[in-house]
Design an enzyme around this catalytic site. Structure first.
Site, PDB file in Angstrom:
ATOM      1  N   ARG A 246      61.739 -35.011  24.284  1.00 10.13           N
ATOM      2  CA  ARG A 246      61.413 -33.938  24.726  1.00 10.13           C
ATOM      3  C   ARG A 246      62.005 -33.914  26.650  1.00 10.13           C
ATOM      4  O   ARG A 246      61.489 -34.828  27.161  1.00 10.13           O
ATOM      5  CB  ARG A 246      60.021 -33.760  24.974  1.00 10.13           C
ATOM      6  CG  ARG A 246      59.910 -33.572  23.667  1.00 10.13           C
ATOM      7  CD  ARG A 246      60.276 -32.619  23.159  1.00 10.13           C
ATOM      8  NE  ARG A 246      60.075 -31.790  22.490  1.00 10.13           N
ATOM      9  CZ  ARG A 246      60.459 -31.301  20.722  1.00 10.13           C
ATOM     10  NH1 ARG A 246      61.966 -32.211  20.383  1.00 10.13           N
ATOM     11  NH2 ARG A 246      60.219 -30.966  19.161  1.00 10.13           N
ATOM     12  N   GLU A 274      64.377 -25.741  30.129  1.00  9.90           N
ATOM     13  CA  GLU A 274      65.497 -26.238  29.564  1.00  9.90           C
ATOM     14  C   GLU A 274      65.507 -24.728  28.758  1.00  9.90           C
ATOM     15  O   GLU A 274      64.935 -24.517  28.592  1.00  9.90           O
ATOM     16  CB  GLU A 274      65.373 -26.950  27.658  1.00  9.90           C
ATOM     17  CG  GLU A 274      66.164 -27.243  27.243  1.00  9.90           C
ATOM     18  CD  GLU A 274      66.216 -28.148  25.968  1.00  9.90           C
ATOM     19  OE1 GLU A 274      66.217 -29.059  26.073  1.00  9.90           O
ATOM     20  OE2 GLU A 274      65.272 -27.372  24.982  1.00  9.90           O
ATOM     21  N   HIS A 293      70.723 -29.765  24.376  1.00  7.61           N
ATOM     22  CA  HIS A 293      69.591 -29.981  22.512  1.00  7.61           C
ATOM     23  C   HIS A 293      70.318 -30.078  21.174  1.00  7.61           C
ATOM     24  O   HIS A 293      70.278 -29.259  20.374  1.00  7.61           O
ATOM     25  CB  HIS A 293      69.265 -28.776  22.514  1.00  7.61           C
ATOM     26  CG  HIS A 293      68.139 -29.716  22.367  1.00  7.61           C
ATOM     27  ND1 HIS A 293      66.691 -29.079  22.822  1.00  7.61           N
ATOM     28  CD2 HIS A 293      67.592 -30.302  21.419  1.00  7.61           C
ATOM     29  CE1 HIS A 293      65.176 -29.715  22.319  1.00  7.61           C
ATOM     30  NE2 HIS A 293      66.044 -30.560  21.446  1.00  7.61           N
TER      31      HIS A 293
END
Length: 335
Positions: A246, A274, A293
């Site tokens: 994360r 993000e 990601h």
């Protein structure tokens, strides 16, 4: 207490994901155990002859609406939630636990591609591939042997932050390589660490002794900015940070300063925020590999998540114990 055998199920997820998680043959296999529609949506709705009022099972995925008391009121017979993805925190609410629902997750299946990505990043960092790539492009020549003395993975000190499913899988994947692996996890008993073949260390010592630091901890209030400016400064010169967990585990501003100085390098599959703002230096720094990601299951890897759920349904029907249950007490220490 045994889990009731289901006879009808609904898919609760963004419909774009259904054929990727459950391609035709796998959906047919699932339909051999439980009656399922061929459509999905974020909220319960009648589909292909399956009414929400008769469903005993919901199969959730990305885009599922939170399973609040109001939503569950329209699913009076549901007793089991099988999540065809990783974290259940976005949709499993207190109302689920109040009803006594059984919750399972395909997080274990999602752990494998993340661990594979982390392994590749760790080994590339051991070769200092990011900096070498930039130098090669700028100078158009092979490296001077005198400048490569610190490169290589023989004896490289790798620190793992978090003995999670993914962290443990990374440890397992690193076993064939001649690297020294240490771990920090406050929930990992020392005998268990020895069983994993790694050395447990306090976090500050782990950071200060790691040439490659790979993050696999959940994001919790106490782990936010786990790598702050002070801890980033403990990393040895030339060390690399790999983050597939994360983004908010790391203080982005502090990490950016370290990377801009050239002291560290980083492979970042997750960031905070993000995505990053368009002007972030992390997009252009030669010592940073920034990916969107992609470490977790995607493309043909999504079938692995659908298969994990299908196998859980088959266990339900056979009256066998489920393998991937998530309990309320787990939520304080998992992603």
């Amino acid at each position: 207490m045994p889990v009731p055998e289901p006879s009808a199920a609904l898919f609760l997820m963004d419909p774009v994901h259904l054929p990727r998680l459950f391609p035709g043959p796998l959906l047919d296999r699932l339909a051999g155990s439980v009656r399922v529609p061929r459509r999905a949506g974020p909220l319960p709705a009648a589909a292909d002859g399956v009414d929400p009022a008769e469903a005993e099972l919901v199969i959730t995925g990305w885009g599922c609406a939170p399973l609040t008391a109001g939503v569950l009121a329209g699913l009076p017979r549901v007793r089991t939630v099988l999540h065809a993805a990783g974290s259940v925190k976005a949709h499993v609410t207190e109302a689920c636990w109040d009803r006594g629902l059984v919750v399972c997750s395909a997080a274990g299946a999602n752990a494998l591609p993340v661990a594979e990505y982390a392994l590749a990043a760790i080994l590339l960092c051991g070769k200092d591939a990011l900096r070498m790539r930039g130098t090669y492009a700028a100078e158009n020549r092979l490296p001077d042997p005198a400048a490569t003395g610190r490169l290589g993975n023989l004896g490289r000190r790798v620190g793992i932050v978090g003995a999670s499913r993914i962290g443990r899988r990374v440890i397992e994947l690193l076993r064939p390589f001649d690297v020294e692996v240490s771990v920090y996890d406050p929930h990992l008993p020392r005998p268990e660490a020895r069983g994993l073949g790694v050395r447990p260390l306090p976090l500050d010592e782990l950071v200060a002794t790691s040439e490659v630091l790979s993050l696999h901890a959940p994001l919790l209030p106490e782990t936010r900015h786990l790598l702050d400016a002070r801890r980033l400064a403990l990393l040895p010169d030339g060390a690399a940070v790999v983050n597939t967990a994360r983004g908010a585990l790391v203080d982005t501003a502090a990490l950016t300063r370290e990377l801009e100085s050239g002291r560290l390098s980083a492979v970042l599959d997750v960031t905070d925020p993000e995505p990053l703002p368009a002007g972030s230096p992390l997009y252009r720094l030669p010592n940073v590999l920034l990916t969107p990601h992609i470490a977790g299951a995607l493309g043909n890897e999504l079938r692995r998540l659908g298969l994990a759920v299908t196998e859980e349904v088959e266990r339900l029907v056979a009256g066998e114990p489920l393998r991937h249950r998530v309990l309320p007490g787990d939520l304080d220490r998992i992603a």
